[in-house]
Scaffold this motif. Structure first.
Motif: not given
Lengths: 116, 113
Positions: B1-30
């Motif tokens: 079945g599908e498995n989704v990994e997400q990183h980071p688990s916590t993220l702190s940024v200063q107001e006005g900066d950018s934030a990026v959250i990344k995910c990977t998945y395992s099922d090519s049918a998704s």
């Protein structure tokens, strides 16, 4: 107003009691779901349904049952509550793919359950 | 079945900066990848989604990118504001209609004023 409703919002109950958490949606969605979530933490799928008389188990379905007799209603029953069941329970619904342009899943406000 | 990994688990940024959250998945049918935002004490709400026939989608300060070859997708928030502070969940599913969304474990974003 079309929405998804859950009752009760808060419940404190003793160990061993049988409880039913109610979920109703007025959006006419075919799909409905139950999730268990400790506040701000991972969403665990408990059960889901793709239509009337259709129910499936999720990853965390032990010790609970669901029924889908009407499209709008999807109650969750815990036969014997335990302290480990203390958590928030979120109900959700979505359209069946193909009928609409969105696969958005709409969540209810949740029931916060405490088992003493 | 599908498995989704997400990183980071916590993220702190200063107001006005950018934030990026990344995910990977395992099922090519998704082929459907939504992002949900859950503010403290509130229910999760969809903020943006992308389907596999598109590589990028933008909505004001929020954008999502998808790399099908590498099986990963990312949420980008620019010019962050304190009200962006929340837990963000990525998810994946196929639109066959037979499998529910598989969620990542969430990222707690804090925007520091």
């Amino acid at each position: 107003e079309a929405d998804i409703y859950q009752t009760p919002r808060y419940l404190v109950i003793g160990t061993g009691k049988k409880i039913t958490l109610e979920c109703s949606q007025t959006m006419g969605h075919d799909k409905m779901y139950w999730y268990q979530q400790d506040p701000g933490m991972e969403l665990h799928l408990i059960h889901y349904s793709y239509g009337v008389n259709s129910t499936e188990k999720g990853d965390l379905s032990s010790e609970s049952t669901v029924s889908r007799i009407r499209t709008e209603h999807f109650p969750l029953t815990l036969e014997s509550a335990r302290p480990s069941h203390t958590s928030q329970y979120l109900c959700a619904s979505s359209e069946y793919p193909g009928r609409g342009n969105s696969y958005e899943q709409y969540f209810g406000p949740g029931t916060r359950l405490t088992v003493t | 079945g599908e498995n989704v990994e997400q990183h980071p688990s916590t993220l702190s940024v200063q107001e006005g900066d950018s934030a990026v959250i990344k995910c990977t998945y395992s099922d090519s049918a998704s082929n459907y990848f939504p992002w949900y935002k859950q503010e403290l004490g509130k229910r999760p709400q969809l903020i943006i989604d992308i389907r596999s026939n598109v590589g990028e989608k933008k909505d004001q300060r929020i954008a999502v990118t998808l790399n099908k070859t590498a099986k990963h997708f990312s949420l980008h928030i620019t010019e962050t504001q304190p009200e962006d502070s929340a837990v963000y969940f990525c998810a994946a599913s196929s639109n066959s209609g037979n499998t529910p969304l598989v969620f990542g474990k969430g990222t707690r974003l804090s925007v520091i004023a």
